[in-house]
Design an enzyme around this catalytic site. Structure first.
Site, PDB file in Angstrom:
ATOM      1  N   CYS A   2     -12.108   4.717   4.443  1.00 40.67           N
ATOM      2  CA  CYS A   2     -13.317   5.208   5.095  1.00 40.67           C
ATOM      3  C   CYS A   2     -14.497   4.298   4.808  1.00 40.67           C
ATOM      4  O   CYS A   2     -14.453   3.449   3.932  1.00 40.67           O
ATOM      5  CB  CYS A   2     -13.632   6.610   4.602  1.00 40.67           C
ATOM      6  SG  CYS A   2     -12.218   7.711   4.703  1.00 40.67           S
ATOM      7  N   ARG A  27     -13.334  -0.074   8.891  1.00 37.66           N
ATOM      8  CA  ARG A  27     -12.720   0.561   7.713  1.00 37.66           C
ATOM      9  C   ARG A  27     -11.974   1.834   8.088  1.00 37.66           C
ATOM     10  O   ARG A  27     -11.245   2.389   7.259  1.00 37.66           O
ATOM     11  CB  ARG A  27     -13.781   0.882   6.668  1.00 37.66           C
ATOM     12  CG  ARG A  27     -14.588  -0.320   6.203  1.00 37.66           C
ATOM     13  CD  ARG A  27     -15.657   0.095   5.221  1.00 37.66           C
ATOM     14  NE  ARG A  27     -15.043   0.650   4.032  1.00 37.66           N
ATOM     15  CZ  ARG A  27     -14.596  -0.108   3.022  1.00 37.66           C
ATOM     16  NH1 ARG A  27     -14.732  -1.403   3.092  1.00 37.66           N
ATOM     17  NH2 ARG A  27     -14.011   0.436   1.978  1.00 37.66           N
ATOM     18  N   TRP A  73     -10.825   7.152   7.807  1.00 33.68           N
ATOM     19  CA  TRP A  73      -9.431   6.746   7.973  1.00 33.68           C
ATOM     20  C   TRP A  73      -8.641   7.851   7.318  1.00 33.68           C
ATOM     21  O   TRP A  73      -8.648   8.002   6.098  1.00 33.68           O
ATOM     22  CB  TRP A  73      -9.163   5.414   7.271  1.00 33.68           C
ATOM     23  CG  TRP A  73      -7.865   4.799   7.652  1.00 33.68           C
ATOM     24  CD1 TRP A  73      -7.603   3.989   8.714  1.00 33.68           C
ATOM     25  CD2 TRP A  73      -6.595   4.896   6.953  1.00 33.68           C
ATOM     26  NE1 TRP A  73      -6.281   3.591   8.724  1.00 33.68           N
ATOM     27  CE2 TRP A  73      -5.640   4.140   7.668  1.00 33.68           C
ATOM     28  CE3 TRP A  73      -6.189   5.561   5.800  1.00 33.68           C
ATOM     29  CZ2 TRP A  73      -4.310   4.034   7.267  1.00 33.68           C
ATOM     30  CZ3 TRP A  73      -4.859   5.466   5.406  1.00 33.68           C
ATOM     31  CH2 TRP A  73      -3.941   4.701   6.134  1.00 33.68           C
ATOM     32  N   ASN A  99     -15.306   8.307   0.220  1.00 31.09           N
ATOM     33  CA  ASN A  99     -14.279   7.304   0.538  1.00 31.09           C
ATOM     34  C   ASN A  99     -13.337   7.227  -0.655  1.00 31.09           C
ATOM     35  O   ASN A  99     -13.768   6.949  -1.779  1.00 31.09           O
ATOM     36  CB  ASN A  99     -14.913   5.934   0.784  1.00 31.09           C
ATOM     37  CG  ASN A  99     -13.835   4.854   0.848  1.00 31.09           C
ATOM     38  OD1 ASN A  99     -12.690   5.129   1.213  1.00 31.09           O
ATOM     39  ND2 ASN A  99     -14.185   3.645   0.438  1.00 31.09           N
ATOM     40  N   GLY A 100     -12.066   7.508  -0.427  1.00 31.11           N
ATOM     41  CA  GLY A 100     -11.100   7.479  -1.527  1.00 31.11           C
ATOM     42  C   GLY A 100     -10.136   8.654  -1.427  1.00 31.11           C
ATOM     43  O   GLY A 100     -10.057   9.305  -0.379  1.00 31.11           O
ATOM     44  N   GLU A 483       3.293 -14.705   8.149  1.00 25.79           N
ATOM     45  CA  GLU A 483       1.931 -14.380   8.596  1.00 25.79           C
ATOM     46  C   GLU A 483       1.851 -14.290  10.107  1.00 25.79           C
ATOM     47  O   GLU A 483       1.228 -13.371  10.661  1.00 25.79           O
ATOM     48  CB  GLU A 483       0.946 -15.429   8.064  1.00 25.79           C
ATOM     49  CG  GLU A 483      -0.494 -15.217   8.453  1.00 25.79           C
ATOM     50  CD  GLU A 483      -1.096 -13.884   8.033  1.00 25.79           C
ATOM     51  OE1 GLU A 483      -2.166 -13.528   8.544  1.00 25.79           O
ATOM     52  OE2 GLU A 483      -0.451 -13.157   7.229  1.00 25.79           O
ATOM     53  N   LYS A 487       0.606 -10.994  12.167  1.00 28.46           N
ATOM     54  CA  LYS A 487      -0.525 -11.037  13.113  1.00 28.46           C
ATOM     55  C   LYS A 487      -0.128 -10.376  14.432  1.00 28.46           C
ATOM     56  O   LYS A 487      -0.860  -9.585  15.008  1.00 28.46           O
ATOM     57  CB  LYS A 487      -0.972 -12.489  13.361  1.00 28.46           C
ATOM     58  CG  LYS A 487      -1.803 -13.055  12.210  1.00 28.46           C
ATOM     59  CD  LYS A 487      -3.212 -12.602  12.172  1.00 28.46           C
ATOM     60  CE  LYS A 487      -3.609 -11.589  11.100  1.00 28.46           C
ATOM     61  NZ  LYS A 487      -3.126 -11.619   9.788  1.00 28.46           N
ATOM     62  N   GLU A 490       0.418  -6.372  13.858  1.00 26.93           N
ATOM     63  CA  GLU A 490      -0.711  -5.501  13.535  1.00 26.93           C
ATOM     64  C   GLU A 490      -1.694  -5.325  14.682  1.00 26.93           C
ATOM     65  O   GLU A 490      -2.369  -4.297  14.759  1.00 26.93           O
ATOM     66  CB  GLU A 490      -1.412  -5.959  12.258  1.00 26.93           C
ATOM     67  CG  GLU A 490      -2.069  -7.288  12.289  1.00 26.93           C
ATOM     68  CD  GLU A 490      -2.712  -7.614  10.934  1.00 26.93           C
ATOM     69  OE1 GLU A 490      -3.231  -6.702  10.279  1.00 26.93           O
ATOM     70  OE2 GLU A 490      -2.680  -8.795  10.546  1.00 26.93           O
ATOM     71  N   HIS A 506      23.273 -14.535   8.962  1.00 34.03           N
ATOM     72  CA  HIS A 506      23.897 -13.560   8.056  1.00 34.03           C
ATOM     73  C   HIS A 506      23.650 -12.121   8.520  1.00 34.03           C
ATOM     74  O   HIS A 506      23.762 -11.191   7.733  1.00 34.03           O
ATOM     75  CB  HIS A 506      23.378 -13.772   6.628  1.00 34.03           C
ATOM     76  CG  HIS A 506      23.678 -15.154   6.121  1.00 34.03           C
ATOM     77  ND1 HIS A 506      24.933 -15.568   5.758  1.00 34.03           N
ATOM     78  CD2 HIS A 506      22.858 -16.234   5.981  1.00 34.03           C
ATOM     79  CE1 HIS A 506      24.887 -16.849   5.386  1.00 34.03           C
ATOM     80  NE2 HIS A 506      23.654 -17.269   5.524  1.00 34.03           N
ATOM     81  N   LYS A 604      -9.490  -2.278   7.387  1.00 24.45           N
ATOM     82  CA  LYS A 604      -9.731  -3.617   6.840  1.00 24.45           C
ATOM     83  C   LYS A 604      -9.465  -3.693   5.342  1.00 24.45           C
ATOM     84  O   LYS A 604      -8.909  -4.672   4.840  1.00 24.45           O
ATOM     85  CB  LYS A 604     -11.178  -4.024   7.128  1.00 24.45           C
ATOM     86  CG  LYS A 604     -11.557  -5.401   6.648  1.00 24.45           C
ATOM     87  CD  LYS A 604     -10.818  -6.447   7.430  1.00 24.45           C
ATOM     88  CE  LYS A 604     -11.064  -7.869   6.981  1.00 24.45           C
ATOM     89  NZ  LYS A 604     -10.139  -8.812   7.589  1.00 24.45           N
TER      90      LYS A 604
END
Ligand code: AGP
Length: 609
Positions: A2, A27, A73, A99-100, A483, A487, A490, A506, A604
C-alpha cells in the site's frame, strides 16, 4: 504494497493527498480513500484506482487542512469499498491508514471482542484502529502512550498515520519495517510511503526509524521513542527532482525509464569511477576489506535476483571468488551456512522489500558483513547494511523495473572488477580494458534505442496474442533470459519461461510446437555454437525463433527474426541484450492495451512476506 500519505498545514489537504496518492499508485491500486479533518473527520473511499476516488470527490467541498490518504494492495480482505482504508475505531475516536501486515490480528480480534469491540471489515488494519482506541481509553495517557502500547502488542509490519478525534490539529505516525518518510516546508508537514509522493512540495525529509513515532503539527514534527521520550531528528535533503517522478511526455513511465537508461548508467558509472579508478570510499569498501573476502552470497527478489545470477558469472570468472545466489524468501528460512569471511550482498531497488530486508538481518545476526546495492536513499536496507552502493537510477515508478536493473548490473560489474583487482586476479591493463568497455555501455544502449525499435515493435505486433513464450541461452545469456521472461510475464500476462538452452531437451522441449515463440539470446563467442544447436532442436519442432545477438555471431541458420545488438566484452552483454527484451515486453503489453505501469496483482515494492 500500500501507499500512505498525509498533510497537516495551511493549505487544503485534499489536493495534496490526491496528488500524493497518484504518485504512490504504483504501490497498489485495489482501492483508495482519504480522511479529511474540517470541523470533524470526513472519510471517502472507493474501490479500484485513484480515478474512482477522484470522481467521487468531484463536487465535495473539502476545505480541511489536515488529512490522511491510502492506496491499497489487498492482503487481508478482498478489494472492496468496505475493506478500503481509512479504517476507524468503533466510535470513530481513531481514524487510520496502514501499510503492512498485522500478523496477530486474529488474536487481537478475540481480545477486543471480549471488550465489546465489533468489526465491519475483513482487514487486519481495522484491528489497529480499535487496539489503539482500547489503550487510549484504558490508560487515558494520550496518543503517544496508546500508540507505543500498540507497537509493543502487535506483531508484523506497519507504517501508520492516525488521527484522534480529541487532537484536531495533529496527525500521529509510527512504523516498523514498512517504509515512511516525513517532509516539512513552510506550508506544513507531510508524510508518505515514498519520496515521489511529496517531492512536489518539499525535498526536506526526516527518516523515522523502526518502533519510533511522531506527531505532525502544522509547523513542526515531534519524534518519540518507544518509552515516549522526545528524540531529535536531523532533516535531510533528497537529491531527486519532481521531473524525475513525472512522465515528461512519454505514454508510460516504463518506456520513459527505458529511455533514461543511457543517462542513469553513465551517472552510476561516474559516481564510482574517478580518473579511471574505481572508488568505493564513500560506501566504506576498500581493497583491504575486499582482499579478505573468501566467498560471496548474493540474495534478492525478482529482477534484483536476476542481477545476482548475472553477477555470479562475472564475479567468479574475474575474481575467482566463489559466489552463491539465492532468492531472499528461501534464504531467510533455510538457515544458510555462512562463514564470517563471507560477504552477503543484498540487491534491491526499493530497499524495502520485506524478504530481502529479513535476509539482511539474518546475515547480520550471523555476524556476516553485508553490502547493499540499493536505489532508494535512506531506505531500510540501505540504513541497516554495513556497506551501501547506491545506484543512481532516480525514482523508478513503473512496477516493472528497467533502469534500476541496468544500474544494479553496473554496480555489480564495478564491484567484480575492484574485487578481482584487490585479489590481484587481474592486472592494471585488464582493469583499464574492462573499465573502458563499461564506459561504452551507455552509448551502446542508445544505439539500440535509436536503431532497433521498429524491428522490436514488428515482433510485438506479430506475437502479442501468443499463449506462451520461451527464453533460452547459455551462461550469461541464460541469466538475462530470466529477466527477459519476467518482463514479458509481469506486464503482458503471457505465460513465459526462461531456460538454460542445454536443459531444454531434458523435458521442456515437449512444449515446443508450430509457431511457439522462442527468444534465443546468443552473445557468448565461446559457447554460441552450443546455443545454436539447441535452437536448431527447437526449430525442428516448429518453434519460431527470434534471436538477440551481435552482428558477428551468425544465427542465420536458426533465426526467423534477428535483433542485432552492439558488441561488447562477454561480461557486459547482459546490459546490452536486456534492452530489446525490456522493449519487447513493453510493446507486447501496449499491443494488448494493458496498463503497463500498473500491471494487475503487482506492486512496486513488496513490503510484506
Ligand atoms: C521487477 O520488475 C519487479 N518489480 C519485481 O520482481 C522486483 O524486482 C522485486 O520485487 C524486487 O524489488 P526490489 O528490487 O525493490 O527489492
Amino acid at each position: 504494497m500500500c501507499g500512505i500519505v498525509g498533510y497537516n498545514g495551511k493549505n487544503k489537504a485534499i489536493d495534496i493527498l490526491l496528488e500524493g496518492l497518484s504518485n504512490l499508485e504504483y504501490r497498489g491500486y485495489d482501492s483508495a480513500g482519504v480522511a479529511i479533518r474540517d470541523k470533524n473527520i470526513k472519510i471517502y473511499k472507493a474501490k479500484g484506482k485513484i480515478i474512482n476516488l477522484k470522481e467521487k470527490l468531484e463536487n465535495k467541498k473539502l476545505n480541511g487542512t489536515c488529512g490522511i490518504g491510502h492506496t491499497r494492495w489487498a492482503t487481508h480482505g478482498e478489494p472492496s469499498e468496505n475493506n478500503a482504508h481509512p479504517h476507524i475505531s468503533n466510535d470513530g475516536n481513531v481514524t487510520l491508514v496502514h501499510n503492512g501486515i498485522i500478523e496477530n490480528y486474529q488474536e487481537l480480534i478475540q481480545k477486543l471482542t471480549k471488550h465489546d469491540y465489533k468489526f465491519y471489515s475483513d482487514t487486519d488494519t481495522e484491528v489497529l484502529a480499535n487496539i489503539i482506541d482500547y489503550y487510549y481509553k484504558k490508560y487515558k495517557m494520550g496518543p503517544i502512550d496508546a500508540i507505543n502500547r500498540t507497537m509493543v502488542r502487535v506483531r508484523g509490519s506497519y507504517a501508520i498515520a492516525v488521527m484522534f478525534k480529541e487532537y484536531p490539529d495533529e496527525i500521529w505516525v509510527a512504523r516498523k519495517d514498512s517504509p515512511m518518510i516525513i517532509g516539512k516546508n513552510d506550508d506544513g508537514t507531510y508524510l508518505a510511503s515514498d519520496v515521489p509522493a511529496i517531492l512536489k512540495y518539499t525535498n526536506n525529509v526526516y527518516y523515522i526509524d523502526n518502533l519510533e513515532a511522531a506527531c505532525l503539527k502544522k509547523d513542526k514534527v515531534i519524534f518519540y521513542d518507544l518509552n515516549g521520550d522526545v528524540i531529535e531528528k536531523e532533516i535531510k535533503k533528497v537529491k531527486w527532482d519532481i521531473a524525475a517522478a513525472e512522465k515528461s511526455g512519454y505514454e508510460h513511465f516504463m518506456i520513459k525509464e527505458i529511455y533514461e537508461q543511457p543517462e542513469v548508467i553513465s551517472k552510476t558509472i561516474n559516481s564510482y569511477v574517478k580518473n579511471d579508478i574505481i572508488n568505493f570510499k564513500e560506501c566504506g569498501l576498500n581493497k583491504r576489506i575486499l582482499k579478505d573476502i573468501e566467498s560471496i552470497y548474493i540474495v534478492a527478489c525478482g529482477s534484483a535476483y536476476h542481477v545476482g545470477v548475472c553477477s555470479q558469472y562475472v564475479i567468479e570468472e574475474l575474481s575467482k571468488t566463489p559466489v552463491r545466489v539465492d532468492i531472499a524468501s528461501e534464504f531467510r528460512y533455510r538457515k544458510p551456512l555462512l562463514n564470517k569471511k563471507e560477504l552477503v550482498i543484498i540487491i534491491s531497488q526499493s530497499g524495502e522489500t520485506a524478504d530481502s530486508l529479513a535476509a539482511l538481518r539474518e546475515a547480520k545476526k550471523m555476524g556476516v558483513k553485508t553490502l547493499a546495492i540499493v536505489n532508494v536513499v535512506g531506505s531500510s536496507i540501505a540504513r541497516e547494511a554495513d556497506y551501501v552502493l547506491y545506484t543512481l537510477a532516480g525514482p523508478e515508478i513503473a512496477v516493472a523495473t528497467t533502469k534500476a536493473f541496468s544500474t544494479q548490473l553496473i554496480a555489480m560489474y564495478l564491484f567484480a572488477i575492484e574485487l578481482a583487482s584487490a585479489k590481484r586476479r587481474i592486472d592494471k591493463k585488464e582493469y583499464s580494458r574492462l573499465l573502458n568497455e563499461i564506459k561504452l555501455i551507455p552509448g551502446k544502449v542508445q544505439t539500440i534505442l535509436d536503431k532497433e525499435i521498429k524491428r522490436i515493435q514488428k515482433v510485438a505486433s506479430e506475437f502479442y496474442s501468443v499463449p506462451d513464450a520461451f527464453y533460452i541461452g547459455r551462461g550469461l545469456d541464460y541469466a538475462i533470459s530470466l529477466e527477459g521472461s519476467l518482463k514479458l510475464k509481469e506486464i503482458s500476462y503471457i505465460h513465459s519461461e526462461a531456460y538454460a538452452a542445454g536443459e531444454l531437451k531434458h523435458g521442456t522441449i515437449s512444449l515446443i510446437e508450430n509457431n511457439t515463440l522462442v527468444l534465443g539470446i546468443v552473445t557468448d563467442e565461446e559457447i554460441y555454437e552450443k546455443t545454436i544447436s539447441n535452437l536448431t532442436e527447437v526449430k525442428s519442432r516448429g518453434g519460431y525463433i527470434v534471436t538477440v545477438a551481435p552482428k558477428k555471431i551468425d544465427v542465420s541458420k536458426v533465426s526467423n527474426y534477428k535483433i542485432t545488438i552492439p558488441e561488447t566484452i562477454k561480461y557486459f552483454y547482459p546490459s546490452i541484450s536486456v534492452i530489446p527484451l525490456q522493449l519487447l515486453g513493453y510493446y507486447i503489453a501496449v499491443s494488448k492495451g494493458l496498463d503497463v505501469d500498473k500491471p494487475r496483482n503487482l506492486a512496486k515494492s513488496v513490503t510484506v512476506e
